[in-house]
Design a protein around this motif. Structure first.
Motif, PDB file in Angstrom:
ATOM      1  N   GLY A 158     -81.204  44.615  93.785  1.00 25.31           N
ATOM      2  CA  GLY A 158     -81.497  43.379  94.498  1.00 25.31           C
ATOM      3  C   GLY A 158     -82.619  42.594  93.853  1.00 25.31           C
ATOM      4  N   THR A 159     -83.607  43.299  93.331  1.00 23.85           N
ATOM      5  CA  THR A 159     -84.718  42.637  92.645  1.00 23.85           C
ATOM      6  C   THR A 159     -84.236  41.945  91.385  1.00 23.85           C
ATOM      7  OG1 THR A 159     -86.235  44.325  93.494  1.00 23.85           O
ATOM      8  CG2 THR A 159     -86.989  43.023  91.642  1.00 23.85           C
ATOM      9  N   TRP A 210     -80.600  34.746 101.704  1.00 28.48           N
ATOM     10  CA  TRP A 210     -80.532  36.078 101.107  1.00 28.48           C
ATOM     11  C   TRP A 210     -81.876  36.580 100.592  1.00 28.48           C
ATOM     12  CZ3 TRP A 210     -77.103  39.275 102.486  1.00 28.48           C
ATOM     13  CH2 TRP A 210     -75.835  38.849 102.813  1.00 28.48           C
ATOM     14  N   PRO A 211     -82.730  35.735 100.026  1.00 28.05           N
ATOM     15  CA  PRO A 211     -84.048  36.253  99.637  1.00 28.05           C
ATOM     16  C   PRO A 211     -84.863  36.779 100.822  1.00 28.05           C
ATOM     17  CG  PRO A 211     -83.629  34.237  98.480  1.00 28.05           C
ATOM     18  CD  PRO A 211     -82.525  34.386  99.479  1.00 28.05           C
ATOM     19  N   TYR A 242     -83.603  40.237 101.531  1.00 26.52           N
ATOM     20  CA  TYR A 242     -84.175  41.124 100.516  1.00 26.52           C
ATOM     21  C   TYR A 242     -85.632  41.458 100.854  1.00 26.52           C
ATOM     22  CZ  TYR A 242     -86.563  42.370  96.226  1.00 26.52           C
ATOM     23  OH  TYR A 242     -87.364  42.981  95.315  1.00 26.52           O
ATOM     24  N   LEU A 282     -80.859  50.566  95.084  1.00 28.09           N
ATOM     25  CA  LEU A 282     -80.335  49.331  95.680  1.00 28.09           C
ATOM     26  C   LEU A 282     -81.381  48.223  95.677  1.00 28.09           C
ATOM     27  CD1 LEU A 282     -78.261  50.746  98.664  1.00 28.09           C
ATOM     28  CD2 LEU A 282     -77.420  49.812  96.504  1.00 28.09           C
ATOM     29  N   LEU A 283     -82.622  48.583  95.944  1.00 32.78           N
ATOM     30  CA  LEU A 283     -83.691  47.584  95.923  1.00 32.78           C
ATOM     31  C   LEU A 283     -83.947  47.088  94.500  1.00 32.78           C
ATOM     32  CD1 LEU A 283     -85.452  46.275  98.058  1.00 32.78           C
ATOM     33  CD2 LEU A 283     -87.221  47.919  97.513  1.00 32.78           C
ATOM     34  N   TRP A 308     -81.158  40.949  90.746  1.00 33.88           N
ATOM     35  CA  TRP A 308     -80.305  39.835  91.135  1.00 33.88           C
ATOM     36  C   TRP A 308     -81.138  38.627  91.562  1.00 33.88           C
ATOM     37  CZ3 TRP A 308     -80.052  37.971  96.239  1.00 33.88           C
ATOM     38  CH2 TRP A 308     -79.155  36.925  96.417  1.00 33.88           C
ATOM     39  N   LEU A 309     -82.144  38.865  92.380  1.00 32.22           N
ATOM     40  CA  LEU A 309     -82.961  37.755  92.876  1.00 32.22           C
ATOM     41  C   LEU A 309     -83.775  37.126  91.764  1.00 32.22           C
ATOM     42  CD1 LEU A 309     -83.705  36.178  95.393  1.00 32.22           C
ATOM     43  CD2 LEU A 309     -85.544  37.802  95.789  1.00 32.22           C
TER      44      LEU A 309
END
Length: 102
Positions: A15-16, A32-33, A36, A11-12, A18-19
């Protein structure tokens, strides 16, 4: 690392990615950042020797600078590029941890 650790790593990693892909076009006021980054620091403190602490804190400080400071556009762009480089390193380390587990 157990099943929960592998799921949290995956999941991380998502997220990485995506960011890192949306950071240039994302609004500066987006929270959202920061969510994260909370997950990233929790992961850093939960699993030793997977992520470099200095790189994680560079990404956190860059996200905080972008969110809470009123900087020049050139400086904001430089900070975004620095954060994307840190996120690329974090993503690489997370992917290596996932591949090593399998």
């Amino acid at each position: 690392m157990g099943n929960v650790g592998l799921l949290f790593t995956f999941l991380l990693l998502m997220g990485t990615l995506w960011l890192a892909l949306t950071r240039i076009t994302m609004r500066l006021e987006n929270n959202w950042p920061l969510v994260y980054d909370i997950g990233l620091v929790v992961y850093l403190n939960s699993f030793d020797l997977i992520l470099n602490a200095y790189v994680v804190y560079v990404a956190v400080v860059c996200a905080l600078l972008i969110r809470f400071e009123f900087l020049n556009d050139r400086i904001v762009f430089f900070v975004k590029v620095l954060e994307i480089c840190a996120l690329a390193h974090i993503g690489w380390c997370l992917l290596a941890a996932l591949l090593k587990a399998f």
